[in-house]
Design a protein around this motif. Sequence first.
Motif, short mmCIF file in Angstrom:
data_model
loop_
_atom_site.label_atom_id
_atom_site.label_comp_id
_atom_site.label_asym_id
_atom_site.label_seq_id
_atom_site.Cartn_x
_atom_site.Cartn_y
_atom_site.Cartn_z
N PRO A 1 86.02 67.39 5.86
CA PRO A 1 85.16 67.61 7.02
C PRO A 1 85.63 68.74 7.92
O PRO A 1 84.84 69.59 8.34
CB PRO A 1 85.17 66.26 7.74
CG PRO A 1 85.41 65.27 6.65
CD PRO A 1 86.37 65.96 5.72
N ARG A 2 86.92 68.76 8.24
CA ARG A 2 87.42 69.81 9.14
C ARG A 2 87.24 71.18 8.51
O ARG A 2 86.79 72.13 9.17
CB ARG A 2 88.90 69.55 9.45
CG ARG A 2 89.53 70.60 10.36
CD ARG A 2 90.26 71.66 9.55
NE ARG A 2 90.83 72.73 10.36
CZ ARG A 2 91.27 73.88 9.87
NH1 ARG A 2 91.18 74.12 8.55
NH2 ARG A 2 91.76 74.80 10.67
N GLU B 1 81.37 57.81 15.11
CA GLU B 1 81.40 58.95 14.18
C GLU B 1 80.61 60.13 14.73
O GLU B 1 81.05 61.28 14.64
CB GLU B 1 80.85 58.53 12.82
CG GLU B 1 81.76 57.61 12.03
CD GLU B 1 81.09 57.08 10.77
OE1 GLU B 1 81.79 56.93 9.75
OE2 GLU B 1 79.87 56.81 10.82
N ALA B 2 79.44 59.85 15.29
CA ALA B 2 78.61 60.92 15.85
C ALA B 2 79.33 61.62 16.99
O ALA B 2 79.30 62.86 17.10
CB ALA B 2 77.29 60.34 16.34
N ARG C 1 75.44 74.43 21.39
CA ARG C 1 74.66 73.21 21.48
C ARG C 1 74.70 72.51 20.11
O ARG C 1 74.28 73.09 19.11
CB ARG C 1 73.20 73.50 21.84
CG ARG C 1 72.97 73.88 23.29
CD ARG C 1 71.48 74.03 23.55
NE ARG C 1 70.76 72.79 23.24
CZ ARG C 1 69.45 72.72 22.99
NH1 ARG C 1 68.72 73.82 23.01
NH2 ARG C 1 68.87 71.58 22.72
N VAL C 2 75.21 71.30 20.09
CA VAL C 2 75.21 70.50 18.87
C VAL C 2 73.96 69.62 18.93
O VAL C 2 73.82 68.80 19.85
CB VAL C 2 76.49 69.64 18.76
CG1 VAL C 2 76.48 68.84 17.46
CG2 VAL C 2 77.72 70.54 18.83
N VAL C 3 73.05 69.81 17.99
CA VAL C 3 71.73 69.19 18.07
C VAL C 3 71.44 68.36 16.82
O VAL C 3 72.10 68.49 15.80
CB VAL C 3 70.63 70.27 18.24
CG1 VAL C 3 70.83 71.04 19.55
CG2 VAL C 3 70.62 71.23 17.05
N GLY D 1 82.28 66.45 19.09
CA GLY D 1 83.49 67.01 19.67
C GLY D 1 84.20 67.96 18.72
O GLY D 1 84.72 69.00 19.14
N ASP D 2 84.22 67.60 17.45
CA ASP D 2 84.88 68.43 16.44
C ASP D 2 84.18 69.78 16.33
O ASP D 2 84.84 70.84 16.27
CB ASP D 2 84.85 67.70 15.10
CG ASP D 2 86.00 68.12 14.19
OD1 ASP D 2 87.05 68.54 14.71
OD2 ASP D 2 85.83 68.02 12.97
#
Length: 355
Positions: free
Chosen positions: A154-155, A28-29, A63-65, A34-35
Amino acid sequence: MAQFVDWDLAAATAGALSKSGPRVSYAEATEVVGDLRRLTDEAAGHVADYTGLRPQVGHPPVRVVDRRDWAATNIAGLREVITPLVSRLSGDKPPGVLTEAVGSRLTGVQAGTVLAYLSGRVLGQYEVFSADPGQLLLVAPNIVEVERKLGADPRDFRLWVCLHEVTHRTQFTAVPWMRAYFLGEVQAFVDASQGTEHLVERLRRGVSTLSDAVRDPDSRTSVLDIVQTPAQRAVLDRLTALMTLLEGHAEFVMDGVGPQVIPSVERIRAGFNRRREAGNPLEKAIRRLLGVDVKMRQYAEGRKFVHGVVEQVGMAGFNKIFGSPLTLPRLDELGDPAAWVARVHGPAGATPTAG
């Protein structure tokens, strides 16, 4: 060099106090990361088409943090800005033994405590302190937590967040002078302090006030109490006008693009607004003290200003606002879009124009 904050201790404190976020599997993470990267690229196209603003400088990828990474990045950015300013104002005089041994460590713990709290609230940020032209951060645990609490698709929710944050990135990359102007105003605010010792003491008191509020929800002290000189208030007025414009512009773009590309945007907006207004007494006190309540007003006031200008002169006419620091709105113009139009476009500019 004068040590105002023990930055290493601040980072350690923020890391220790930051919560891990909602439970997700590794798969899921990976999917969320990626999404968010893909939706950031999608949002960039929508923002460019809607605003007519195109990046003039290159920028690093999003950056996804997690919460700890967000706090650490902001501590690094603050260190890059505050340390040279305090050093310059102090003439590189070494701090006293007590300041070095106690003051900087205490402030480090307090700063880390504040950033740990904020790390659980922020969905995204365009961070400009640590690098030129800045970097876009998306805090994945917070985005997932909020979308779950709202019961949002979510999207749709992730794209909605990306629209807001990508608009901020566009503001700084399509307007190359924006970052230097913002950092210059921050420096002007520090320079306007009446003496280095008074400045450091006020900064310490401000950080201490924020930290105390985490423990005492009945505190009525505002962080703005550290602003004491007329020169600082003048700089703060300019910074307030700028931030209100940038936040309002991002909200305006979200609301303009959202209905075209996000099927459930009305439900998301309604739920998110309720979330903004809610909160237990402790959270409300901290939001007020940290300026979050002011930020909420900036969203509304700024969006109303942008709407008023676009209604009169269209989007291309609005974009003249980014021509130079002289075309930015003054604080008193935020409540009177026609005054800005008259000053920048002239009296004839008030004729309604297609966007």
